[in-house]
Design an enzyme around this catalytic site. Sequence first.
Site, PDB file in Angstrom:
ATOM      1  N   HIS A  10       3.968  14.485 -28.660  1.00 30.10           N
ATOM      2  CA  HIS A  10       3.591  13.081 -28.427  1.00 30.10           C
ATOM      3  C   HIS A  10       3.071  12.436 -29.710  1.00 30.10           C
ATOM      4  O   HIS A  10       3.355  11.266 -29.997  1.00 30.10           O
ATOM      5  CB  HIS A  10       2.501  12.990 -27.350  1.00 30.10           C
ATOM      6  CG  HIS A  10       3.056  13.094 -25.956  1.00 30.10           C
ATOM      7  ND1 HIS A  10       2.389  13.737 -24.933  1.00 30.10           N
ATOM      8  CD2 HIS A  10       4.206  12.641 -25.419  1.00 30.10           C
ATOM      9  CE1 HIS A  10       3.125  13.681 -23.836  1.00 30.10           C
ATOM     10  NE2 HIS A  10       4.229  13.021 -24.103  1.00 30.10           N
ATOM     11  N   HIS A  24       4.351  19.405 -25.993  1.00 28.34           N
ATOM     12  CA  HIS A  24       4.174  17.957 -25.842  1.00 28.34           C
ATOM     13  C   HIS A  24       2.955  17.406 -26.575  1.00 28.34           C
ATOM     14  O   HIS A  24       2.930  16.221 -26.901  1.00 28.34           O
ATOM     15  CB  HIS A  24       4.099  17.580 -24.357  1.00 28.34           C
ATOM     16  CG  HIS A  24       5.452  17.513 -23.701  1.00 28.34           C
ATOM     17  ND1 HIS A  24       6.284  18.608 -23.619  1.00 28.34           N
ATOM     18  CD2 HIS A  24       6.131  16.493 -23.122  1.00 28.34           C
ATOM     19  CE1 HIS A  24       7.404  18.268 -23.002  1.00 28.34           C
ATOM     20  NE2 HIS A  24       7.345  16.979 -22.704  1.00 28.34           N
ATOM     21  N   HIS A  47      11.757  11.028 -27.502  1.00 28.26           N
ATOM     22  CA  HIS A  47      10.750  11.933 -26.949  1.00 28.26           C
ATOM     23  C   HIS A  47      11.176  13.407 -27.129  1.00 28.26           C
ATOM     24  O   HIS A  47      10.411  14.229 -27.636  1.00 28.26           O
ATOM     25  CB  HIS A  47      10.557  11.582 -25.462  1.00 28.26           C
ATOM     26  CG  HIS A  47       9.643  12.515 -24.740  1.00 28.26           C
ATOM     27  ND1 HIS A  47       8.280  12.497 -24.935  1.00 28.26           N
ATOM     28  CD2 HIS A  47       9.897  13.510 -23.849  1.00 28.26           C
ATOM     29  CE1 HIS A  47       7.734  13.438 -24.170  1.00 28.26           C
ATOM     30  NE2 HIS A  47       8.690  14.064 -23.509  1.00 28.26           N
ATOM     31  N   GLU A  60      13.797  19.369 -22.368  1.00 36.12           N
ATOM     32  CA  GLU A  60      12.976  19.705 -21.190  1.00 36.12           C
ATOM     33  C   GLU A  60      13.549  20.931 -20.481  1.00 36.12           C
ATOM     34  O   GLU A  60      12.804  21.701 -19.868  1.00 36.12           O
ATOM     35  CB  GLU A  60      12.873  18.510 -20.234  1.00 36.12           C
ATOM     36  CG  GLU A  60      12.301  17.232 -20.844  1.00 36.12           C
ATOM     37  CD  GLU A  60      10.824  17.323 -21.263  1.00 36.12           C
ATOM     38  OE1 GLU A  60      10.121  18.263 -20.846  1.00 36.12           O
ATOM     39  OE2 GLU A  60      10.387  16.439 -22.037  1.00 36.12           O
ATOM     40  N   GLU A  90      -1.791  18.283 -11.243  1.00 33.13           N
ATOM     41  CA  GLU A  90      -2.103  18.740 -12.606  1.00 33.13           C
ATOM     42  C   GLU A  90      -3.579  19.064 -12.802  1.00 33.13           C
ATOM     43  O   GLU A  90      -4.232  18.531 -13.696  1.00 33.13           O
ATOM     44  CB  GLU A  90      -1.630  17.706 -13.646  1.00 33.13           C
ATOM     45  CG  GLU A  90      -1.481  18.325 -15.024  1.00 33.13           C
ATOM     46  CD  GLU A  90      -0.772  17.430 -16.011  1.00 33.13           C
ATOM     47  OE1 GLU A  90       0.216  16.791 -15.650  1.00 33.13           O
ATOM     48  OE2 GLU A  90      -1.228  17.394 -17.163  1.00 33.13           O
ATOM     49  N   LYS A 136      10.568  23.573 -12.004  1.00 32.42           N
ATOM     50  CA  LYS A 136       9.599  22.471 -11.915  1.00 32.42           C
ATOM     51  C   LYS A 136       9.058  22.350 -10.498  1.00 32.42           C
ATOM     52  O   LYS A 136       7.863  22.111 -10.293  1.00 32.42           O
ATOM     53  CB  LYS A 136      10.233  21.154 -12.379  1.00 32.42           C
ATOM     54  CG  LYS A 136       9.235  20.013 -12.259  1.00 32.42           C
ATOM     55  CD  LYS A 136       9.109  19.110 -13.410  1.00 32.42           C
ATOM     56  CE  LYS A 136       7.924  18.163 -13.188  1.00 32.42           C
ATOM     57  NZ  LYS A 136       7.972  16.958 -13.960  1.00 32.42           N
ATOM     58  N   ASN A 185       3.294  20.868 -20.259  1.00 31.58           N
ATOM     59  CA  ASN A 185       2.991  20.126 -21.497  1.00 31.58           C
ATOM     60  C   ASN A 185       3.296  20.948 -22.753  1.00 31.58           C
ATOM     61  O   ASN A 185       3.009  20.498 -23.874  1.00 31.58           O
ATOM     62  CB  ASN A 185       1.513  19.711 -21.528  1.00 31.58           C
ATOM     63  CG  ASN A 185       1.226  18.684 -20.465  1.00 31.58           C
ATOM     64  OD1 ASN A 185       2.053  17.825 -20.194  1.00 31.58           O
ATOM     65  ND2 ASN A 185       0.067  18.795 -19.830  1.00 31.58           N
ATOM     66  N   ARG A 209       0.032  23.211 -13.673  1.00 32.45           N
ATOM     67  CA  ARG A 209       1.024  22.186 -14.051  1.00 32.45           C
ATOM     68  C   ARG A 209       0.935  21.852 -15.531  1.00 32.45           C
ATOM     69  O   ARG A 209       1.884  21.342 -16.128  1.00 32.45           O
ATOM     70  CB  ARG A 209       0.858  20.942 -13.171  1.00 32.45           C
ATOM     71  CG  ARG A 209       1.968  19.931 -13.410  1.00 32.45           C
ATOM     72  CD  ARG A 209       2.044  18.866 -12.357  1.00 32.45           C
ATOM     73  NE  ARG A 209       3.053  17.886 -12.710  1.00 32.45           N
ATOM     74  CZ  ARG A 209       3.515  16.968 -11.900  1.00 32.45           C
ATOM     75  NH1 ARG A 209       3.057  16.883 -10.667  1.00 32.45           N
ATOM     76  NH2 ARG A 209       4.424  16.098 -12.301  1.00 32.45           N
ATOM     77  N   ARG A 227       0.811  -1.240   0.000  1.00 35.33           N
ATOM     78  CA  ARG A 227       0.000   0.000   0.000  1.00 35.33           C
ATOM     79  C   ARG A 227       0.838   1.281   0.000  1.00 35.33           C
ATOM     80  O   ARG A 227       0.350   2.352   0.332  1.00 35.33           O
ATOM     81  CB  ARG A 227      -0.993   0.025   1.160  1.00 35.33           C
ATOM     82  CG  ARG A 227      -1.962  -1.129   1.120  1.00 35.33           C
ATOM     83  CD  ARG A 227      -3.257  -0.828   1.825  1.00 35.33           C
ATOM     84  NE  ARG A 227      -4.185  -1.905   1.593  1.00 35.33           N
ATOM     85  CZ  ARG A 227      -4.275  -2.987   2.355  1.00 35.33           C
ATOM     86  NH1 ARG A 227      -3.510  -3.114   3.416  1.00 35.33           N
ATOM     87  NH2 ARG A 227      -5.139  -3.933   2.062  1.00 35.33           N
ATOM     88  N   LYS A 285       5.180  11.974 -10.888  1.00 35.33           N
ATOM     89  CA  LYS A 285       4.455  11.150 -11.869  1.00 35.33           C
ATOM     90  C   LYS A 285       5.168   9.809 -11.995  1.00 35.33           C
ATOM     91  O   LYS A 285       6.380   9.768 -12.250  1.00 35.33           O
ATOM     92  CB  LYS A 285       4.399  11.841 -13.229  1.00 35.33           C
ATOM     93  CG  LYS A 285       3.374  12.957 -13.278  1.00 35.33           C
ATOM     94  CD  LYS A 285       3.195  13.466 -14.698  1.00 35.33           C
ATOM     95  CE  LYS A 285       2.166  14.587 -14.734  1.00 35.33           C
ATOM     96  NZ  LYS A 285       2.068  15.213 -16.057  1.00 35.33           N
TER      97      LYS A 285
HETATM   98  N1  GLY Z   1       6.421  15.971 -17.317  1.00 33.28           N
HETATM   99  C1  GLY Z   1       5.396  16.875 -17.009  1.00 33.28           C
HETATM  100  C2  GLY Z   1       4.966  16.831 -15.594  1.00 33.28           C
HETATM  101  O1  GLY Z   1       5.662  16.300 -14.757  1.00 33.28           O
HETATM  102  O2  GLY Z   1       3.909  17.328 -15.283  1.00 33.28           O
END
Ligand code: GLY
Length: 369
Positions: free
Chosen positions: A252, A248, A264, A185, A237, A227, A245, A241, A121, A143
């Site tokens: 993508h 992106h 990428h 990035e 997000e 960041k 993107n 946040r 958990r 993430k």
């Molecule tokens: N890679 C974008 C984010 O972490 O929100």
Amino acid sequence: MIELTVNIPARDPKSYRIAIGAEILHSIWPRVEADFAGPSKFVVTDENLVSAGHLKQLLGERDVPTFVIAPAGEVSKNMDTVVSIIEAMEKAYLGRDTVVVGMGGGTVGDIAGFAASIFKRGVPVIHIPTTTVAQADSAIGGKTGVDSTVSKNAFGAFWHPAAVYLDVATLETLDDRQYRAGLVESVKHAVIADSEYFAFIEKNMQAILLRDRAVLEKIADFNCRIKGNVVEADPHEQNIRRILNYGHTIGHAVESASGYKLLHGEAVAIGMIAAGLIEIEMGVGDPERLERIRAILKKLSLPVELPKDLAENSLIDLIKRDKKAVNKWPKFVLTSQIGQVYCRDGQWAVNVEPRVVERVLRMLQVASS
Ligand code: GLY
């Protein structure tokens, strides 16, 4: 050594430290033992880190249970690997008083973080990112996830790290293409949040390409602050946040349409140029701004045009399938100047008519024909 703190306010408040340095790998383990005294440790890494000697540099002669992902890369980013990691932890008699330490690029971080988020958990994860993508982006922000056979990151969780230790010297063993693609990035952070950072990249491009440690530490500092601030403001997000993107959405689609032949970061470079062209089409852009961005990307030897064999139709179809799309069309992150995202009605991602996107894709094809 540079030290920062990220404060996550929502849902499950927590703070974590980011330590940045050069050639600090050998000193990280004593620090992990001091900062996380008590819990058992379990290392997740991949075969590239073993062959580069980084696992040895991290652990020395210490006998720490370790799972080495093989083969390295996206091909192992799936539930089978997660199950193997969790079973290895069980076989090592590890319980809830365990800290997972993920050392590697974005794939290792995503897998290790996700395994930590579901083991008994949930147990803490520490990230030791070793690629330009992971150091700028994926190690910060929580993430985590793995792919299904149908789509990328189909299984996942927000699982913020307990600490991040970032050694820019590990970038020296990265192959040149990966190194340069991951720097996108960093360019992204500069474009969306900090014009001084953008000017720093422009001025220090030669040193960046030569992997100058002092310049890379400064870049890591800029990235982690930018960041970290965005993630503190919107950890899950819901709104701001989304600015991360930038480049992106089309990126993508290009990455996928290329059959993942483009990395990428290479696809996102094209996506950033597309965003600049969309800005101009919508009357919020500036050709001079776009040229500055294009010049940086070209100096990084990144593509700024669509590959010849990509069909516009397949790109539009992929854009419609974007995971953030509502009614089969996503919103787009645009800029209003270098260092500033375009905001309309309090929204950081805005509507762009499909015909505008189609026109821009045609321009990117014309440019490459
Ligand atoms: N890679 C974008 C984010 O972490 O929100």
